[in-house]
Design a protein around this motif. Structure first.
Motif, PDB file in Angstrom:
ATOM      1  N   ALA A  19      42.803  36.058  50.619  1.00 32.39           N
ATOM      2  CA  ALA A  19      42.386  36.187  49.166  1.00 32.39           C
ATOM      3  C   ALA A  19      41.663  35.913  48.522  1.00 32.39           C
ATOM      4  CB  ALA A  19      43.942  35.583  47.998  1.00 32.39           C
ATOM      5  N   LEU A  20      40.494  35.334  48.549  1.00 27.25           N
ATOM      6  CA  LEU A  20      39.496  35.083  48.271  1.00 27.25           C
ATOM      7  C   LEU A  20      38.563  36.349  48.090  1.00 27.25           C
ATOM      8  CD1 LEU A  20      37.794  32.982  46.714  1.00 27.25           C
ATOM      9  CD2 LEU A  20      36.655  32.225  49.243  1.00 27.25           C
ATOM     10  N   ALA A  21      38.408  37.186  49.048  1.00 22.31           N
ATOM     11  CA  ALA A  21      37.606  38.188  49.161  1.00 22.31           C
ATOM     12  C   ALA A  21      38.528  39.718  48.118  1.00 22.31           C
ATOM     13  CB  ALA A  21      37.021  38.681  50.599  1.00 22.31           C
ATOM     14  N   ALA A  22      39.491  39.324  48.255  1.00 22.99           N
ATOM     15  CA  ALA A  22      40.139  40.130  47.665  1.00 22.99           C
ATOM     16  C   ALA A  22      40.114  39.904  46.848  1.00 22.99           C
ATOM     17  CB  ALA A  22      41.678  40.346  47.448  1.00 22.99           C
ATOM     18  N   ARG A  23      40.019  38.824  45.760  1.00 24.87           N
ATOM     19  CA  ARG A  23      40.003  38.908  44.310  1.00 24.87           C
ATOM     20  C   ARG A  23      38.042  39.301  43.734  1.00 24.87           C
ATOM     21  NH1 ARG A  23      42.419  33.857  45.371  1.00 24.87           N
ATOM     22  NH2 ARG A  23      40.299  32.361  45.178  1.00 24.87           N
ATOM     23  N   LEU A  31      36.602  45.927  51.326  1.00 24.27           N
ATOM     24  CA  LEU A  31      36.799  44.697  52.562  1.00 24.27           C
ATOM     25  C   LEU A  31      36.537  45.753  53.236  1.00 24.27           C
ATOM     26  CD1 LEU A  31      39.732  42.796  50.473  1.00 24.27           C
ATOM     27  CD2 LEU A  31      37.951  41.978  50.807  1.00 24.27           C
ATOM     28  N   ALA A  32      36.088  44.168  54.829  1.00 23.90           N
ATOM     29  CA  ALA A  32      36.186  44.640  56.382  1.00 23.90           C
ATOM     30  C   ALA A  32      36.834  43.641  57.035  1.00 23.90           C
ATOM     31  CB  ALA A  32      35.029  44.950  56.835  1.00 23.90           C
ATOM     32  N   VAL A  48      35.374  39.646  55.641  1.00 25.40           N
ATOM     33  CA  VAL A  48      34.320  40.008  55.577  1.00 25.40           C
ATOM     34  C   VAL A  48      34.540  40.635  54.267  1.00 25.40           C
ATOM     35  CG1 VAL A  48      32.487  41.121  56.828  1.00 25.40           C
ATOM     36  CG2 VAL A  48      33.625  39.518  58.143  1.00 25.40           C
ATOM     37  N   VAL A  49      33.138  40.696  53.330  1.00 28.43           N
ATOM     38  CA  VAL A  49      33.049  41.938  52.899  1.00 28.43           C
ATOM     39  C   VAL A  49      31.572  42.627  53.097  1.00 28.43           C
ATOM     40  CG1 VAL A  49      32.318  42.339  50.141  1.00 28.43           C
ATOM     41  CG2 VAL A  49      33.823  39.975  50.490  1.00 28.43           C
ATOM     42  N   ARG A  50      31.598  43.917  53.361  1.00 29.56           N
ATOM     43  CA  ARG A  50      30.744  44.802  53.486  1.00 29.56           C
ATOM     44  C   ARG A  50      30.263  45.282  51.814  1.00 29.56           C
ATOM     45  NH1 ARG A  50      28.842  46.552  58.528  1.00 29.56           N
ATOM     46  NH2 ARG A  50      28.546  48.310  57.125  1.00 29.56           N
ATOM     47  N   LEU A  51      28.481  45.658  51.375  1.00 22.97           N
ATOM     48  CA  LEU A  51      28.258  45.588  50.434  1.00 22.97           C
ATOM     49  C   LEU A  51      27.658  46.666  50.780  1.00 22.97           C
ATOM     50  CD1 LEU A  51      26.866  42.326  48.347  1.00 22.97           C
ATOM     51  CD2 LEU A  51      29.426  44.207  48.364  1.00 22.97           C
ATOM     52  N   HIS A  52      26.594  48.261  49.857  1.00 23.47           N
ATOM     53  CA  HIS A  52      26.417  49.102  50.077  1.00 23.47           C
ATOM     54  C   HIS A  52      25.920  48.692  48.587  1.00 23.47           C
ATOM     55  CE1 HIS A  52      24.524  52.900  49.380  1.00 23.47           C
ATOM     56  NE2 HIS A  52      23.845  52.841  50.390  1.00 23.47           N
ATOM     57  N   ALA A 103      32.287  33.451  40.558  1.00 25.41           N
ATOM     58  CA  ALA A 103      32.784  32.524  39.310  1.00 25.41           C
ATOM     59  C   ALA A 103      34.531  33.285  39.547  1.00 25.41           C
ATOM     60  CB  ALA A 103      32.208  32.587  38.474  1.00 25.41           C
ATOM     61  N   VAL A 104      34.768  34.016  39.422  1.00 28.29           N
ATOM     62  CA  VAL A 104      36.090  34.615  38.974  1.00 28.29           C
ATOM     63  C   VAL A 104      37.364  33.933  40.737  1.00 28.29           C
ATOM     64  CG1 VAL A 104      37.773  36.548  39.037  1.00 28.29           C
ATOM     65  CG2 VAL A 104      35.574  35.998  37.363  1.00 28.29           C
ATOM     66  N   ALA A 105      36.195  34.698  41.272  1.00 25.47           N
ATOM     67  CA  ALA A 105      37.256  34.450  42.760  1.00 25.47           C
ATOM     68  C   ALA A 105      37.215  33.289  43.036  1.00 25.47           C
ATOM     69  CB  ALA A 105      36.167  34.988  43.794  1.00 25.47           C
ATOM     70  N   THR A 106      36.286  32.157  42.561  1.00 29.77           N
ATOM     71  CA  THR A 106      36.648  31.136  43.181  1.00 29.77           C
ATOM     72  C   THR A 106      37.397  30.125  42.539  1.00 29.77           C
ATOM     73  OG1 THR A 106      34.278  30.321  42.678  1.00 29.77           O
ATOM     74  CG2 THR A 106      34.204  31.047  45.115  1.00 29.77           C
ATOM     75  N   ALA A 107      37.264  30.533  41.429  1.00 30.54           N
ATOM     76  CA  ALA A 107      38.461  29.870  39.976  1.00 30.54           C
ATOM     77  C   ALA A 107      38.971  29.273  40.213  1.00 30.54           C
ATOM     78  CB  ALA A 107      38.291  30.615  38.565  1.00 30.54           C
ATOM     79  N   ARG A 108      40.003  29.882  41.232  1.00 30.41           N
ATOM     80  CA  ARG A 108      41.476  29.581  41.695  1.00 30.41           C
ATOM     81  C   ARG A 108      41.594  28.321  42.725  1.00 30.41           C
ATOM     82  NH1 ARG A 108      45.139  34.984  41.711  1.00 30.41           N
ATOM     83  NH2 ARG A 108      44.330  35.858  39.915  1.00 30.41           N
TER      84      ARG A 108
END
Length: 140
Positions: free
Chosen positions: A70-74, A97-98, A113-117, A135-140
């Motif tokens: 859920a962290l990667a999705a957030r 998300l991959a 895994v998060v893929r970035l271009h 910061a948003v994703a890890t705040a929970r």
């Protein structure tokens, strides 16, 4: 196609430079477990990349230090400058998300895994976007 081909080399230089800058920035983050970019010496395929290539592009992947899908999705949901998608051929900065388990692509990847271009946006702006999303994703 011809119009885009005229600037391809210049654009790829920017993609490569900025992706490496962002990959190194991500490596220094305590909330990031591993960064996958073949130009990084820590990448599992780095020796092969060095043997066969003289440059890279704007693609990279990373996983979080904490095993929480859920962290990667957030994180992806919180991005503002990165669009959502997997059309890696353009100038836009994108994220997706991959789920790589069972595919053998990154045998050491154990988390989502998060893929970035990394596109042609200013790298400082992209890093600021990544930082606020972390910061948003890890705040929970």
């Amino acid at each position: 196609m011809l119009r885009g081909a005229r600037t391809l080399a210049a654009r790829l230089e920017v993609h490569e430079r900025q992706a490496l800058e962002i990959a190194r920035w991500l490596q220094a983050r305590p909330d990031v477990g591993r960064v996958y970019h073949p130009a990084l010496p820590e990448h599992p395929g780095h020796a092969l990349w060095r043997r066969d290539f003289t440059g890279s592009n704007g693609l990279l992947s990373f996983e979080f230090a904490r095993d929480d899908p859920a962290l990667a999705a957030r994180f992806v949901d919180a991005l503002r400058l990165f669009g959502i998608g997997a059309s890696w051929g353009g100038y836009e900065s994108l994220a997706v998300l991959a789920e790589l388990s069972g595919r053998g692509a990154l045998p050491t990847a154990s988390r989502s895994v998060v893929r970035l271009h990394v596109g042609l946006d200013d790298s400082a702006s992209l890093i600021a976007d990544l930082e606020q999303a972390l910061a948003v994703a890890t705040a929970r």
